[in-house]
Design an enzyme around this catalytic site. Structure first.
Site, short mmCIF file in Angstrom:
data_model
loop_
_atom_site.label_atom_id
_atom_site.label_comp_id
_atom_site.label_asym_id
_atom_site.label_seq_id
_atom_site.Cartn_x
_atom_site.Cartn_y
_atom_site.Cartn_z
N HIS A 21 -21.28 -11.44 -28.93
CA HIS A 21 -20.54 -11.15 -27.69
C HIS A 21 -19.03 -11.32 -27.89
CE1 HIS A 21 -19.61 -12.48 -23.31
NE2 HIS A 21 -19.77 -11.18 -23.29
N HIS A 63 -10.76 -8.25 -22.54
CA HIS A 63 -11.77 -8.35 -21.50
C HIS A 63 -11.19 -8.23 -20.10
CE1 HIS A 63 -14.48 -10.38 -18.65
NE2 HIS A 63 -15.46 -9.91 -19.41
O1 G3P Z 1 -21.85 -6.09 -22.67
C1 G3P Z 1 -22.37 -7.34 -22.31
C2 G3P Z 1 -21.30 -8.23 -21.72
O2 G3P Z 1 -20.18 -8.20 -22.53
C3 G3P Z 1 -20.94 -7.85 -20.32
O3 G3P Z 1 -20.16 -8.79 -19.68
O4 G3P Z 1 -18.04 -9.61 -18.77
O5 G3P Z 1 -18.78 -10.37 -21.01
O6 G3P Z 1 -17.98 -8.05 -20.70
P1 G3P Z 1 -18.68 -9.22 -20.07
MG MG Z 2 -18.33 -7.13 -22.69
#
Ligand code: G3P
Ligand code: MG
Length: 254
Positions: A21, A63
């Site tokens: 992630h 992000h």
């Molecule tokens: O793609 C999975 C995850 O990254 C979605 O949530 O807010 O971490 O981008 P976020």
């Molecule tokens: Mg993401």
């Protein structure tokens, strides 16, 4: 129509079970090249990151809509030119060891994926009001720069994924949800998605079975508890997105 395998699921799914992630999870500043290093170090073969546009339409990794949390800049990212964004420190907020880490362009990420043999889940993360343009430009860059392994595009934004589909129809798409809505079949059908990505806290065995029966793969995010990861694997989740590369995944859980 998507190509279906004997079990009814899309054949367009050459991806590993574990994905890191925001590049390196909690082991490096998010959405930086240092995160790619952590990913490789822990035996991961796939990375997820968030892509958006500068004011002059450079595609880059970040992000949040704003710069404040993960850089030494301030304010809305979408109002800054790439020349301004490129010199920001995107590492010190996390740890002084990462001082001088920069915001990568999408091209930087493509080069690292090619160099390290990593697959990519490119999450299209538009700043407000820029959904379609972000989807279009991210998909165009993905189509032109990823060579060895086809990237998986995903987004919470319907308009971004629709624009990505128009720009690069053959790149696979995954619709991102927090909680999966009742009309998910219509949404993934309109976008011709190969996968559905959901917050793992809202996933159940029957729902996973329903999504599989519709011919889609399932990605669960963000799973940081090994016990929960094991349960989701037993339920048949196809891909787990985690921050805890040190606890879950290629080298830690099989
Ligand atoms: O793609 C999975 C995850 O990254 C979605 O949530 O807010 O971490 O981008 P976020
Ligand atoms: Mg993401």
């Amino acid at each position: 129509m998507r190509n279906k395998t004997d079990d009814g699921l899309s054949a367009l799914w050459p991806y590993p079970q574990w994905v890191a992630h925001r590049c390196g999870g909690k082991l490096a500043p998010e959405n930086t090249l240092a995160g790619f290093d952590a990913c490789v170090r822990h035996g991961y073969r796939m990375v997820e990151f968030d892509a958006k546009l500068s004011s002059d339409n450079q595609t880059f990794l970040l992000h949040d809509d704003t710069l404040d949390r993960t850089t030494n800049g301030r304010g809305d990212a979408a109002k800054q030119t790439w020349a301004h964004l490129a010199v920001l420190d995107a590492g010190s907020w996390f740890d002084r060891r990462f001082a001088g880490e920069h915001l990568p362009t999408l091209a930087d990420a493509a080069a690292r994926c090619e160099r390290d043999g990593l697959a990519a889940n490119i999450e299209i993360k538009p700043c407000p009001g820029r959904d379609a343009l972000t989807g279009e430009l991210v998909a165009a860059v993905a189509l032109s720069l990823w060579r060895s392994q086809t990237p998986l595009l995903s987004s919470f934004s319907f308009d971004a994924l629709a624009a990505a589909r128009a720009a690069a129809p053959h790149l696979p798409r995954g619709m991102l949800f927090d909680e999966v809505p009742g009309d998910w079949r219509r949404i993934v059908g309109e976008l011709q998605c190969v996968s559905l990505h959901a917050d793992h806290r809202h996933l159940t065995q029957p729902l996973i079975d329903e999504i599989h029966a519709a011919g889609l793969r399932v990605l669960a995010y963000t799973v940081n508890d090994p016990v929960r990861a094991r349960q989701l694997v037993q339920w048949g989740v196809d891909m787990i997105c985690t921050d805890r590369l040190d606890l879950i995944g290629a080298n830690a859980l099989s």
